[in-house]
Motif scaffolding. Structure first.
Motif, PDB file in Angstrom:
ATOM      1  N   TYR A 110      62.153   8.903  71.981  1.00 21.29           N
ATOM      2  CA  TYR A 110      62.462   9.749  73.129  1.00 21.29           C
ATOM      3  C   TYR A 110      61.343   9.677  74.166  1.00 21.29           C
ATOM      4  N   GLU A 111      60.111   9.730  73.712  1.00 23.08           N
ATOM      5  CA  GLU A 111      58.970   9.720  74.630  1.00 23.08           C
ATOM      6  C   GLU A 111      58.955   8.450  75.482  1.00 23.08           C
ATOM      7  N   GLU A 112      59.225   7.320  74.854  1.00 23.39           N
ATOM      8  CA  GLU A 112      59.284   6.050  75.590  1.00 23.39           C
ATOM      9  C   GLU A 112      60.430   6.074  76.599  1.00 23.39           C
ATOM     10  N   THR A 159      59.523   8.260  79.584  1.00 24.50           N
ATOM     11  CA  THR A 159      58.584   7.563  80.458  1.00 24.50           C
ATOM     12  C   THR A 159      59.314   6.541  81.326  1.00 24.50           C
TER      13      THR A 159
END
Length: 76
Positions: free
Chosen positions: A59-61, A64
């Motif tokens: 999710y973080e990628e 971003t």
């Protein structure tokens, strides 16, 4: 393994939004594409976002990558 995330990417300085249930990755392309199409159909003229399918490991990628597509920086 790459997964899929569907985001509304805002064209102003408001926050992006991930449509995945619980921000969890979607493993199947067909399921992610169906969600993307459903969310695009819900847009109306003048909305301040566009909907996009993003491939990422986490999710973080994905968040971003979604932020990088914004025409304006998000709010602090």
């Amino acid at each position: 393994m790459m997964a899929y995330f569907v985001f509304s990417i805002h064209t102003d300085d408001s926050e992006n939004y991930c449509y995945n249930e619980g921000d969890a990755p979607i493993e199947q392309y067909s399921e992610a594409a169906a969600l993307e199409n459903e969310m695009r159909r819900g847009k109306v003229a003048g909305d301040n976002y566009f909907v996009e399918l993003i491939r990422a490991d986490t999710y973080e990628e994905a968040a971003t990558r979604a932020d990088a597509k914004r025409p304006h920086p998000k709010r602090s």
